[in-house]
Design a protein around this motif. Structure first.
Motif, PDB file in Angstrom:
ATOM      1  N   SER A  17     -32.376 -58.842  39.062  1.00  0.00           N
ATOM      2  CA  SER A  17     -31.610 -58.627  37.842  1.00  0.00           C
ATOM      3  C   SER A  17     -31.099 -57.198  37.746  1.00  0.00           C
ATOM      4  O   SER A  17     -30.048 -56.951  37.174  1.00  0.00           O
ATOM      5  CB  SER A  17     -32.452 -58.968  36.616  1.00  0.00           C
ATOM      6  OG  SER A  17     -33.578 -58.109  36.556  1.00  0.00           O
ATOM      7  N   SER A  18     -31.811 -56.250  38.326  1.00  0.00           N
ATOM      8  CA  SER A  18     -31.353 -54.864  38.265  1.00  0.00           C
ATOM      9  C   SER A  18     -30.325 -54.556  39.348  1.00  0.00           C
ATOM     10  O   SER A  18     -29.613 -53.566  39.260  1.00  0.00           O
ATOM     11  CB  SER A  18     -32.534 -53.905  38.388  1.00  0.00           C
ATOM     12  OG  SER A  18     -33.096 -53.981  39.681  1.00  0.00           O
ATOM     13  N   ASN A  19     -30.233 -55.400  40.365  1.00  0.00           N
ATOM     14  CA  ASN A  19     -29.297 -55.146  41.463  1.00  0.00           C
ATOM     15  C   ASN A  19     -27.854 -55.165  41.013  1.00  0.00           C
ATOM     16  O   ASN A  19     -27.038 -54.400  41.518  1.00  0.00           O
ATOM     17  CB  ASN A  19     -29.491 -56.152  42.592  1.00  0.00           C
ATOM     18  CG  ASN A  19     -30.734 -55.869  43.401  1.00  0.00           C
ATOM     19  OD1 ASN A  19     -31.291 -54.790  43.348  1.00  0.00           O
ATOM     20  ND2 ASN A  19     -31.175 -56.855  44.145  1.00  0.00           N
ATOM     21  N   THR A  20     -27.502 -56.044  40.093  1.00  0.00           N
ATOM     22  CA  THR A  20     -26.103 -56.168  39.689  1.00  0.00           C
ATOM     23  C   THR A  20     -25.598 -54.912  38.986  1.00  0.00           C
ATOM     24  O   THR A  20     -24.401 -54.717  38.872  1.00  0.00           O
ATOM     25  CB  THR A  20     -25.897 -57.390  38.772  1.00  0.00           C
ATOM     26  OG1 THR A  20     -26.748 -57.258  37.636  1.00  0.00           O
ATOM     27  CG2 THR A  20     -26.176 -58.678  39.523  1.00  0.00           C
ATOM     28  N   LYS A  21     -26.503 -54.081  38.507  1.00  0.00           N
ATOM     29  CA  LYS A  21     -26.110 -52.853  37.817  1.00  0.00           C
ATOM     30  C   LYS A  21     -26.135 -51.632  38.737  1.00  0.00           C
ATOM     31  O   LYS A  21     -25.836 -50.539  38.309  1.00  0.00           O
ATOM     32  CB  LYS A  21     -27.029 -52.620  36.621  1.00  0.00           C
ATOM     33  CG  LYS A  21     -26.944 -53.712  35.580  1.00  0.00           C
ATOM     34  CD  LYS A  21     -27.908 -53.442  34.451  1.00  0.00           C
ATOM     35  CE  LYS A  21     -27.834 -54.532  33.419  1.00  0.00           C
ATOM     36  NZ  LYS A  21     -28.796 -55.585  33.618  1.00  0.00           N
ATOM     37  N   ARG A  22     -26.501 -51.828  39.988  1.00  0.00           N
ATOM     38  CA  ARG A  22     -26.645 -50.711  40.915  1.00  0.00           C
ATOM     39  C   ARG A  22     -25.396 -50.551  41.774  1.00  0.00           C
ATOM     40  O   ARG A  22     -24.722 -51.521  42.097  1.00  0.00           O
ATOM     41  CB  ARG A  22     -27.865 -50.927  41.799  1.00  0.00           C
ATOM     42  CG  ARG A  22     -29.152 -50.899  40.987  1.00  0.00           C
ATOM     43  CD  ARG A  22     -30.330 -51.360  41.755  1.00  0.00           C
ATOM     44  NE  ARG A  22     -30.801 -50.331  42.663  1.00  0.00           N
ATOM     45  CZ  ARG A  22     -31.841 -50.498  43.454  1.00  0.00           C
ATOM     46  NH1 ARG A  22     -32.505 -51.620  43.469  1.00  0.00           N
ATOM     47  NH2 ARG A  22     -32.225 -49.532  44.254  1.00  0.00           N
ATOM     48  N   THR A  51     -29.498 -46.618  44.896  1.00  0.00           N
ATOM     49  CA  THR A  51     -28.313 -47.394  45.262  1.00  0.00           C
ATOM     50  C   THR A  51     -28.706 -48.464  46.267  1.00  0.00           C
ATOM     51  O   THR A  51     -29.771 -48.421  46.879  1.00  0.00           O
ATOM     52  CB  THR A  51     -27.217 -46.512  45.883  1.00  0.00           C
ATOM     53  OG1 THR A  51     -27.694 -45.976  47.117  1.00  0.00           O
ATOM     54  CG2 THR A  51     -26.804 -45.391  44.947  1.00  0.00           C
TER      55      THR A  51
END
Length: 148
Positions: A17-22, A51
């Motif tokens: 879930s945090s990958n899409t914001k990275r 990143t």
């Protein structure tokens, strides 16, 4: 995966879930040891700063840097290594000549450089594959100046 590219080792087990914001970087080094190793170092530095990094090269070159890949995987940094089929036969190169320093003669440098442009299709095919773990498309490409 298509036959033209396949994902190899990575440290992708980061919270999806945090990958899409990275921010996601795509690194494409020139296939020569003096370019590959510094580009892997850059991948590790970028990944250490929150990143995502995809490192694209050919099977022979991935095997040549396998210890570095293993270290990156063990570090749990979000780096994935992608194999792109290098069309050696299509340009008249001997099998396995996927790096400048593996060319048996200087006369094969022009065919090698011509083959670099043929990496575009396998790379684009890889980028079209939906990401299984939620990585966004790369926002930035870093490549050597011979990759057009």
């Amino acid at each position: 995966m298509s036959s033209s590219s396949q994902a190899t080792m990575s440290s992708e087990d980061v919270d999806c879930s945090s990958n899409t914001k990275r921010l996601h970087f795509l690194l494409i080094p020139l296939m020569q040891q003096g370019h590959m190793i510094p580009m892997v170092d850059l991948a590790r530095l970028l990944a250490a700063h929150e990143t995502l990094v995809t490192f694209a090269t050919t099977p022979v070159n991935l095997n040549r840097i396998r210890p570095i890949i293993n270290q990156a995987a063990a570090s749990s940094l979000p780096i994935r290594f992608v194999e792109l089929c290098f069309p050696v036969v299509d340009v008249g190169l001997p099998e396995g000549c996927e790096s400048v320093d593996l060319l048996p003669s200087v006369e094969l440098m022009l065919p090698f450089l011509n083959a670099l442009s043929l990496l575009r299709d396998p790379l684009e095919a890889h980028l079209r594959i939906p990401d299984k773990v939620g990585w966004p498309k790369p926002a930035c490409r870093i490549s050597d100046n011979l990759h057009h």
